[in-house]
Scaffold this active site. Structure first.
Site, PDB file in Angstrom:
ATOM      1  N   MET A  31       0.841  -1.202   0.000  1.00 53.79           N
ATOM      2  CA  MET A  31       0.000   0.000   0.000  1.00 53.79           C
ATOM      3  C   MET A  31       0.879   1.257   0.000  1.00 53.79           C
ATOM      4  O   MET A  31       0.411   2.349   0.351  1.00 53.79           O
ATOM      5  CB  MET A  31      -0.930  -0.013   1.205  1.00 53.79           C
ATOM      6  CG  MET A  31      -1.907  -1.193   1.140  1.00 53.79           C
ATOM      7  SD  MET A  31      -3.407  -0.924   2.077  1.00 53.79           S
ATOM      8  CE  MET A  31      -2.758  -0.777   3.704  1.00 53.79           C
ATOM      9  N   GLY A  37      11.201  -2.791   5.400  1.00 53.02           N
ATOM     10  CA  GLY A  37      10.455  -4.058   5.459  1.00 53.02           C
ATOM     11  C   GLY A  37       9.949  -4.430   4.073  1.00 53.02           C
ATOM     12  O   GLY A  37      10.111  -5.569   3.611  1.00 53.02           O
ATOM     13  N   HIS A  38       9.350  -3.456   3.391  1.00 49.92           N
ATOM     14  CA  HIS A  38       8.885  -3.707   2.019  1.00 49.92           C
ATOM     15  C   HIS A  38      10.071  -4.074   1.112  1.00 49.92           C
ATOM     16  O   HIS A  38       9.986  -4.968   0.272  1.00 49.92           O
ATOM     17  CB  HIS A  38       8.203  -2.462   1.439  1.00 49.92           C
ATOM     18  CG  HIS A  38       6.954  -2.039   2.163  1.00 49.92           C
ATOM     19  ND1 HIS A  38       6.890  -0.898   2.905  1.00 49.92           N
ATOM     20  CD2 HIS A  38       5.731  -2.604   2.235  1.00 49.92           C
ATOM     21  CE1 HIS A  38       5.667  -0.769   3.411  1.00 49.92           C
ATOM     22  NE2 HIS A  38       4.953  -1.792   3.021  1.00 49.92           N
ATOM     23  N   GLN A  62     -10.374  -2.542   2.285  1.00 51.99           N
ATOM     24  CA  GLN A  62      -9.877  -3.279   3.449  1.00 51.99           C
ATOM     25  C   GLN A  62      -9.773  -2.416   4.699  1.00 51.99           C
ATOM     26  O   GLN A  62      -9.324  -2.889   5.733  1.00 51.99           O
ATOM     27  CB  GLN A  62      -8.535  -3.947   3.144  1.00 51.99           C
ATOM     28  CG  GLN A  62      -7.360  -2.994   3.035  1.00 51.99           C
ATOM     29  CD  GLN A  62      -6.121  -3.716   2.559  1.00 51.99           C
ATOM     30  OE1 GLN A  62      -6.036  -4.144   1.411  1.00 51.99           O
ATOM     31  NE2 GLN A  62      -5.132  -3.877   3.429  1.00 51.99           N
ATOM     32  N   LYS A 152       5.007 -10.029   9.271  1.00 51.74           N
ATOM     33  CA  LYS A 152       4.455  -8.949  10.099  1.00 51.74           C
ATOM     34  C   LYS A 152       2.920  -9.016  10.102  1.00 51.74           C
ATOM     35  O   LYS A 152       2.272  -8.791  11.104  1.00 51.74           O
ATOM     36  CB  LYS A 152       4.963  -7.621   9.528  1.00 51.74           C
ATOM     37  CG  LYS A 152       4.141  -6.401   9.823  1.00 51.74           C
ATOM     38  CD  LYS A 152       4.587  -5.763  11.088  1.00 51.74           C
ATOM     39  CE  LYS A 152       3.915  -4.439  11.403  1.00 51.74           C
ATOM     40  NZ  LYS A 152       2.791  -4.056  10.623  1.00 51.74           N
ATOM     41  N   ARG A 190       2.710   2.917   9.213  1.00 54.51           N
ATOM     42  CA  ARG A 190       1.985   3.741  10.191  1.00 54.51           C
ATOM     43  C   ARG A 190       2.921   4.378  11.221  1.00 54.51           C
ATOM     44  O   ARG A 190       2.538   5.334  11.889  1.00 54.51           O
ATOM     45  CB  ARG A 190       0.928   2.899  10.904  1.00 54.51           C
ATOM     46  CG  ARG A 190      -0.227   2.494  10.004  1.00 54.51           C
ATOM     47  CD  ARG A 190      -1.324   1.816  10.801  1.00 54.51           C
ATOM     48  NE  ARG A 190      -2.549   1.702  10.034  1.00 54.51           N
ATOM     49  CZ  ARG A 190      -2.848   0.669   9.245  1.00 54.51           C
ATOM     50  NH1 ARG A 190      -1.996  -0.330   9.131  1.00 54.51           N
ATOM     51  NH2 ARG A 190      -3.989   0.643   8.582  1.00 54.51           N
TER      52      ARG A 190
HETATM   53  P1  AMP Z   1       1.495  -2.967   3.432  1.00 54.80           P
HETATM   54  O1  AMP Z   1       2.051  -1.911   2.547  1.00 54.80           O
HETATM   55  O2  AMP Z   1       1.454  -2.596   4.882  1.00 54.80           O
HETATM   56  O3  AMP Z   1       0.190  -3.532   2.917  1.00 54.80           O
HETATM   57  O4  AMP Z   1       2.528  -4.182   3.367  1.00 54.80           O
HETATM   58  C1  AMP Z   1       2.884  -4.762   2.140  1.00 54.80           C
HETATM   59  C2  AMP Z   1       3.665  -6.013   2.414  1.00 54.80           C
HETATM   60  O5  AMP Z   1       4.838  -5.701   3.174  1.00 54.80           O
HETATM   61  C3  AMP Z   1       2.871  -7.040   3.248  1.00 54.80           C
HETATM   62  O6  AMP Z   1       3.122  -8.337   2.755  1.00 54.80           O
HETATM   63  C4  AMP Z   1       3.446  -6.847   4.625  1.00 54.80           C
HETATM   64  O7  AMP Z   1       3.340  -7.995   5.441  1.00 54.80           O
HETATM   65  C5  AMP Z   1       4.892  -6.527   4.311  1.00 54.80           C
HETATM   66  N1  AMP Z   1       5.510  -5.827   5.438  1.00 54.80           N
HETATM   67  C6  AMP Z   1       5.010  -4.767   6.123  1.00 54.80           C
HETATM   68  N2  AMP Z   1       5.834  -4.441   7.133  1.00 54.80           N
HETATM   69  C7  AMP Z   1       6.871  -5.309   7.101  1.00 54.80           C
HETATM   70  C8  AMP Z   1       8.053  -5.504   7.891  1.00 54.80           C
HETATM   71  N3  AMP Z   1       8.306  -4.721   8.928  1.00 54.80           N
HETATM   72  N4  AMP Z   1       8.889  -6.503   7.547  1.00 54.80           N
HETATM   73  C9  AMP Z   1       8.624  -7.310   6.482  1.00 54.80           C
HETATM   74  N5  AMP Z   1       7.532  -7.187   5.695  1.00 54.80           N
HETATM   75  C10 AMP Z   1       6.664  -6.212   6.000  1.00 54.80           C
END
Ligand code: AMP
Length: 283
Positions: A31, A37-38, A62, A152, A190
């Site tokens: 997103m 992490g990404h 969502q 996560k 966040r």
């Molecule tokens: P989001 O942008 O929050 O929807 O996350 C996109 C992807 O990145 C999802 O598969 C999350 O689980 C992963 N993700 C988010 N935060 C982390 C993190 N700290 N470490 C590893 N993967 C992450």
């Protein structure tokens, strides 16, 4: 790195670059508001495939909390710079109409069973329906060989595994471990919305998980959970939604630890107005 806004253009690119060779396509749905992490998912994809596609789409369906959706951070230029530096091949940045050309009413018809009623599902009604809907659509467009997701979002990974099983999709789900800040806080888009005081409090969520993991062999899970809940509740910025020890395969609650049962501790809490989640696998 190529950037696409329509499914048609992205699919043409994938056909041209991969159609004739036996290339493996890796897909990282996000997103946006990207952090390391990404990027660890992009790196995992690059190590296992030869074409990495990342999507950036803040999926309205969502979000059960409208204010959370409206305040979700957007920083597309910064995201594209990070993806370019990480060696991503293609980025898909669709509009809401591109993802939902027939509106958002049609949903993925997947029976999630117990995992669709507990923890995140209980506290964010409708959330996983939105996740299923968007990931199904994105997988239909990208048709990757490997889908990379972060531990996560532990329950989300289980939900997507069910989606893949339900539709018998020819894609492998790879779960990548959680990247943390040096002090232990799980990286999250966040986090950038936390005030300095909230950031200090937020650290207690991962600290509680690490304390439980450190002591589960000598103290009962029930007592550890209770002690950590009491400690967290003393911080007036923290409002815990759940802190639970569960069977990591089924999400059924566990009170007594057993080496035979894979145990995961999950937490969700609001720190100020920011809702954060984290988890740790115990054994
Ligand atoms: P989001 O942008 O929050 O929807 O996350 C996109 C992807 O990145 C999802 O598969 C999350 O689980 C992963 N993700 C988010 N935060 C982390 C993190 N700290 N470490 C590893 N993967 C992450």
């Amino acid at each position: 790195m190529r950037v696409f806004h329509t499914a048609h253009d992205l699919q043409n690119y994938l056909l041209e670059t991969n159609g004739l060779d036996k290339n493996l396509v890796g897909f990282v749905p996000t997103m946006g508001a990207l952090h390391e992490g990404h990027i660890s998912l992009i790196k995992a994809s690059r190590s296992k495939t030869n074409c990495t596609v990342c999507s950036i789409f803040v999926n309205p369906t969502q979000f059960n909390d409208k204010a959370d959706f409206e305040k979700y951070p957007i920083q597309i230029d910064h995201d594209l710079e990070m993806l370019l530096a990480a060696g991503c091949d293609a980025v898909f940045v669709p509009s809401v109409d591109e993802i939902y050309p027939q509106g958002t009413t049609r949903q993925a018809d997947v029976d999630l069973g117990f995992i669709g009623t507990t923890l995140e599902a209980e506290h964010r009604p409708g959330h996983f329906q939105g996740v299923l809907q968007v990931v199904k659509r994105l997988l239909d467009i990208v048709q990757p060989d490997i889908l990379f997701m972060g531990q996560k979002d532990y329950q989300q990974c289980m939900v997507i595994a069910r989606l893949i099983e339900h539709y018998q999709l020819p894609v492998l789900l790879k779960i990548v471990e959680t990247m943390r800040e040096k002090d232990g806080l799980a990286m999250s888009s966040r986090n950038m919305r936390l005030s300095p005081e909230e950031r200090t409090s937020a650290l207690k969520l991962s600290a509680a998980l690490f304390t439980i993991k450190k002591n589960y062999k000598t103290t009962s899970l029930e007592q550890l959970l209770q002690e950590q809940l009491t400690w967290l509740s003393q911080d007036e910025l923290i409002n815990v939604e759940y802190l639970a020890a569960v069977n990591g395969k089924t999400l059924e609650p566990i009170t007594t630890f057993s080496e035979d049962i894979p145990t995961t501790i999950l937490i969700a809490a609001k720190v100020g107005n920011i809702r954060l989640i984290d988890n740790l696998t115990v054994n």
